[in-house]
Design an enzyme around this catalytic site. Structure first.
Site, PDB file in Angstrom:
ATOM      1  N   HIS A 127       1.944   4.288  -2.960  1.00  0.00           N
ATOM      2  CA  HIS A 127       1.906   5.751  -2.789  1.00  0.00           C
ATOM      3  C   HIS A 127       3.222   6.373  -3.225  1.00  0.00           C
ATOM      4  O   HIS A 127       3.255   7.336  -4.014  1.00  0.00           O
ATOM      5  CB  HIS A 127       1.672   6.097  -1.310  1.00  0.00           C
ATOM      6  N   HIS A 169       0.837  -1.212   0.000  1.00  0.00           N
ATOM      7  CA  HIS A 169       0.000   0.000   0.000  1.00  0.00           C
ATOM      8  C   HIS A 169       0.869   1.259   0.000  1.00  0.00           C
ATOM      9  O   HIS A 169       0.708   2.148  -0.842  1.00  0.00           O
ATOM     10  CB  HIS A 169      -0.913  -0.022   1.240  1.00  0.00           C
ATOM     11  N   GLU A 170       1.799   1.320   0.945  1.00  0.00           N
ATOM     12  CA  GLU A 170       2.651   2.509   1.055  1.00  0.00           C
ATOM     13  C   GLU A 170       3.645   2.607  -0.101  1.00  0.00           C
ATOM     14  O   GLU A 170       3.958   3.702  -0.572  1.00  0.00           O
ATOM     15  CB  GLU A 170       3.393   2.495   2.392  1.00  0.00           C
TER      16      GLU A 170
END
Length: 233
Positions: free
Chosen positions: A40, A36-37
């Site tokens: 980003h 997820h990170e």
């Protein structure tokens, strides 16, 4: 003879299944928050901001992305967060738009992860079930849980409460003045979220939404299962 139970007897009387289930949840949670990170940071980098790369956050090393409280929340409540990837929106050509795209990248990555792991779950269901050993069952449970936690993380993060991703997507539709005003209150958002989750005000709607989406995406597991079943017939 003393009637006081020995330490060994106490240990033998404990229900270790709960602790084991919690430990087995850690690896799926780490997979979900790391990707997820990373998503980003990678999207921000492609849009012109190298802050995440410069600070060593474009990595698959989960230690770099762990927020201890967020990890505990994911393991215990199935909803949580990671340590946010640093983004400097001043490096974007179109700051608000690119910030929204960067924010959306994390939840979208989790949707993809959910679909992939559900497909894998379908693929390995027959062989691991036929293995009939504890390790095989644990692996199957972890694959399933990775898919579930991933979609739970996606849904949790699209809530439009700062500092979650949904707030940055929503803020991109505001005026510059309104955007900056709301960003000032970002640090208070996490306190509000914790209270809402722990008191079940937010938990029940989140569980309902997560289960609904997860059930719809379970078709990917059906596809994987059908593929393997055809090979076994």
């Amino acid at each position: 003879m003393s009637n006081t139970p020995s330490f060994v007897n106490v240990l033998q009387g404990l229900d270790w299944s709960v602790l084991l289930n919690l430990l087995l949840s850690v690896v799926p949670a780490l997979i979900c928050i790391t990707l997820h990170e990373l998503s980003h940071g990678y999207v921000a980098y492609k849009l012109g901001d190298n802050t995440a790369k410069r600070m060593g956050r474009l990595t698959l090393n989960p230690i770099k992305h762990i927020d201890l409280v967020g990890l505990i929340m994911m393991v215990a409540f199935k909803f949580g967060w990671a340590k946010p990837v640093p983004v400097d929106m001043r490096n974007f050509k179109n700051p608000k738009r690119d910030m929204a795209i960067t924010a959306l990248a994390g939840p979208l990555a989790n949707v993809v992860i959910c679909c992939v792991f559900l497909f894998i779950y379908g693929l390995v269901y027959i062989p691991l079930t036929l293995a009939a050993i504890d390790v095989a069952k644990a692996v199957l449970d972890m694959v399933y849980l990775t898919a579930y936690l991933s979609i739970a993380l996606a849904i949790f993060n699209i809530i439009p409460i700062s500092p979650l991703d949904g707030s940055k997507i929503l803020f991109s539709f505001l005026s510059d003045e309104g955007y900056m005003k709301l960003m000032r209150y970002e640090r208070y958002g996490m306190i509000v979220l914790l209270v809402l989750v722990v008191t079940n005000v937010l938990s029940n709607p989140l569980y309902t939404a997560t289960q609904f989406v997860f059930d719809k995406l379970f078709v990917f597991a059906d596809w994987g299962f059908a593929l393997v079943k055809a090979l076994y017939v």
